[in-house]
Design an enzyme around this catalytic site. Structure first.
Site, mmCIF file in Angstrom:
data_model
loop_
_atom_site.group_PDB
_atom_site.id
_atom_site.type_symbol
_atom_site.label_atom_id
_atom_site.label_comp_id
_atom_site.label_asym_id
_atom_site.label_seq_id
_atom_site.Cartn_x
_atom_site.Cartn_y
_atom_site.Cartn_z
ATOM 1 N N HIS A 97 0.842 -1.204 0.000
ATOM 2 C CA HIS A 97 0.000 0.000 0.000
ATOM 3 C C HIS A 97 0.867 1.240 0.000
ATOM 4 O O HIS A 97 1.922 1.278 0.635
ATOM 5 C CB HIS A 97 -1.069 -0.015 1.089
ATOM 6 N N ASP A 109 5.366 1.390 7.607
ATOM 7 C CA ASP A 109 3.996 1.048 7.212
ATOM 8 C C ASP A 109 3.459 2.102 6.246
ATOM 9 O O ASP A 109 2.888 3.077 6.679
ATOM 10 C CB ASP A 109 3.119 0.950 8.462
ATOM 11 N N GLU A 143 -5.431 1.848 1.823
ATOM 12 C CA GLU A 143 -5.364 0.632 2.660
ATOM 13 C C GLU A 143 -5.741 0.956 4.087
ATOM 14 O O GLU A 143 -6.455 0.207 4.745
ATOM 15 C CB GLU A 143 -3.951 0.032 2.605
ATOM 16 N N GLU A 144 -5.238 2.098 4.563
ATOM 17 C CA GLU A 144 -5.445 2.446 5.980
ATOM 18 C C GLU A 144 -6.903 2.801 6.292
ATOM 19 O O GLU A 144 -7.289 2.851 7.440
ATOM 20 C CB GLU A 144 -4.507 3.594 6.389
ATOM 21 N N ASP A 172 3.636 -5.762 3.591
ATOM 22 C CA ASP A 172 3.201 -4.658 4.455
ATOM 23 C C ASP A 172 4.015 -4.688 5.746
ATOM 24 O O ASP A 172 3.858 -5.603 6.562
ATOM 25 C CB ASP A 172 1.691 -4.832 4.750
ATOM 26 N N HIS A 256 1.819 3.106 13.379
ATOM 27 C CA HIS A 256 0.777 4.142 13.234
ATOM 28 C C HIS A 256 1.063 5.392 14.072
ATOM 29 O O HIS A 256 0.148 6.097 14.482
ATOM 30 C CB HIS A 256 -0.626 3.566 13.555
HETATM 31 N N1 PHE Z 1 -2.094 -3.603 7.328
HETATM 32 C C1 PHE Z 1 -2.031 -3.092 8.666
HETATM 33 C C2 PHE Z 1 -1.825 -1.602 8.585
HETATM 34 O O1 PHE Z 1 -1.397 -1.111 7.567
HETATM 35 C C3 PHE Z 1 -0.954 -3.682 9.515
HETATM 36 C C4 PHE Z 1 -0.591 -5.091 9.234
HETATM 37 C C5 PHE Z 1 0.564 -5.352 8.556
HETATM 38 C C6 PHE Z 1 -1.372 -6.121 9.656
HETATM 39 C C7 PHE Z 1 0.910 -6.635 8.287
HETATM 40 C C8 PHE Z 1 -1.017 -7.420 9.398
HETATM 41 C C9 PHE Z 1 0.146 -7.674 8.704
HETATM 42 O O2 PHE Z 1 -2.089 -0.913 9.502
HETATM 43 ZN ZN ZN Z 2 -1.129 0.758 8.872
HETATM 44 ZN ZN ZN Z 3 0.167 -1.358 6.415
#
Ligand code: PHE
Ligand code: ZN
Ligand code: ZN
Length: 446
Positions: A97, A109, A143-144, A172, A256
């Site tokens: 993402h 992230d 994605e978020e 991710d 985050h």
């Molecule tokens: N996708 C979630 C996020 O972006 C975090 C996540 C990452 C969860 C990898 C599971 C595996 O906040």
């Molecule tokens: Zn995230």
């Molecule tokens: Zn993420």
């Protein structure tokens, strides 16, 4: 027969230079810093990110589709990059993402997934390999806010285009400062990632942390995996023994938060390993030749692999396949296969016959198995589950293997070009029940 041995890698791709990945991350940090500190969907920091991806990929020779995600805030863009060549009816996809949360720059992230895939794509392009299958990369907006961009992309595909995607791997958070190596899924991308990490002696695990863009693809029936070093879950002491780090602390303590920034929140060792694992998977799944005539029909070969639709093409004892609950709850979806757990003398079976194409390089049977038991012995196998491919016994499990859902994988290359019957046989003795619960099977050929 369990495929746990270290394998020599064939057709090794060129290396990805982690310095180039770090340079992309530095750019992403700048896009955040000069646009209010984040790269959230609908902001200028996110637009700068997608424009950067578009320009780099176009300059490298990719066919880039800038897809306006009309369900995303600010009509943000998905960036989809196709490397010209290869059989598009056998497409392998890799994604990350492109957005951050609004609390921070989102460097781990998911700048980490974004930058490693970008560099892997650029290295592939620079080497201009002969393509057999088709490779496509995707960077998703929104994605978020709930996997919005990836859902929009998958919904934009025709049924034929979805069927053509043999596997999708999402990346991710792959450089968490207190992270692990989580490869969760049974698709061809996951198989290749495990092969790579095994070759460099880095152990992997599966994870229960949720959720990312793989969900959008899985919901559309595309075999998919989530690949990560972990988010907010805490590292266990067993994982510290395996990978190092600090027990009791989150994999990414800046998850985050504003402190998810460059360079402080990036584990550069992990970043380099994942970048190379990604290129290994893309390269081995789509380039070169897979043998005489090549691998004409790769993909996932089992029917009804998660037991979500009735029973066919499985053959099973009455009551095995269904919407089981309690100790036999499914790992994903609403149904699974539950053998035994009767507490009385019984034999229950589950089988499926499957045709394996010839000429491919990997044939991996995987499934998740959960075993719960009322037996108290630590030494005697009273209740057993035998897993067979044809007349070959792959493994025998018993009450001694009780535990949560665990991924089990086997190399079925010996059955290339044959039709083989996979069979699970559960045999329980007269008292103290043992349940063998199977979900999310796959026979992945690539
Ligand atoms: N996708 C979630 C996020 O972006 C975090 C996540 C990452 C969860 C990898 C599971 C595996 O906040
Ligand atoms: Zn995230
Ligand atoms: Zn993420």
């Amino acid at each position: 027969m369990a495929s746990t041995s270290v394998r020599t890698l064939s057709a090794a791709p060129p290396a990805v230079n982690v310095a180039n990945v770090n340079a992309h991350l530095q750019q992403l940090q700048t896009f955040a810093s000069s646009n209010g500190g984040n790269r959230a969907t609908g902001t200028a920091g996110h637009t700068a990110t997608t424009t950067y991806l578009q320009q780099k990929l176009q300059a490298a020779g990719y066919t880039v589709t800038v897809q306006t995600c009309t369900t995303c805030s600010g009509s943000a863009k998905n960036i989809i990059a196709d490397w010209p060549g290869g059989d598009t009816s056998n497409t392998y996809m890799f994604g990350a993402h492109s957005d951050s949360v609004s609390a921070g720059p989102g460097i781990n992230d998911d700048g980490s997934g974004t930058a490693t895939l970008l560099e892997a794509a650029l290295v592939l392009a620079a080497n201009n390999p002969a393509m057999t299958n088709h490779v496509r990369f995707g960077w998703w907006a929104g994605e978020e806010q709930g996997l919005i961009g990836s859902k929009f992309y998958v919904n934009s595909l025709t049924t034929a285009q979805r069927t053509a995607i043999k596997a999708y791997g999402t990346f991710d958070m792959i450089a968490s400062t207190n992270g692990g190596y989580f490869v969760t899924g049974t698709d061809a991308v996951a198989v290749k990632l495990r092969e790579y990490f095994t070759s460099i002696n880095v152990p992997t695990e599966t994870s229960t942390e949720c959720c990312s863009d793989d969900g959008s693809f899985r919901n559309a029936g595309i075999p998919s995996s989530i690949n990560s070093t972990g988010a907010s879950y805490k590292k266990t002491s067993a994982q510290v023994a395996k990978w190092g780090g600090t027990a009791g602390q989150a994999y990414d303590p800046c998850y985050h938060k504003a402190c998810d920034s460059y360079p402080s929140n990036i584990n550069s060792t992990s970043l380099g390993r994942w970048a190379n694992a990604e290129l290994y998977a893309a390269w081995t799944l789509t380039t070169g030749t897979a043998g005489p005539g090549g691998c004409a029909s790769p993909g996932q070969k089992l029917g009804n692999p998660g037991f979500e639709t009735a029973t066919t093409p499985w053959t099973a004892s009455t009551g095995v396949i269904g919407a089981n609950t309690g100790e036999a709850s499914p790992r994903t979806g609403t149904r699974d296969a539950w053998l035994n757990g009767n507490g009385s003398t019984s034999t229950e079976t589950l089988s499926q016959s499957v045709a394996l194409p010839a000429g491919c390089s990997t044939y991996t049977l995987s499934f998740y198995l959960k075993i719960s038991t009322a037996e108290t012995t630590t030494s005697t196998q009273y209740d057993k589950l035998t897993v067979q491919a044809g007349s070959t016994t792959l493994q025998v499990f018993s009450n001694l293997n009780a535990g949560a859902y665990t991924l089990r994988s086997y190399n079925l290359a010996a059955f290339a070009g044959q039709t083989v019957t996979l069979k699970f046989t559960g045999v329980e003795d007269s008292s103290l029940k043992t349940s063998f619960v199977i979900d999310d099977t796959a026979l992945t050929v690539s």
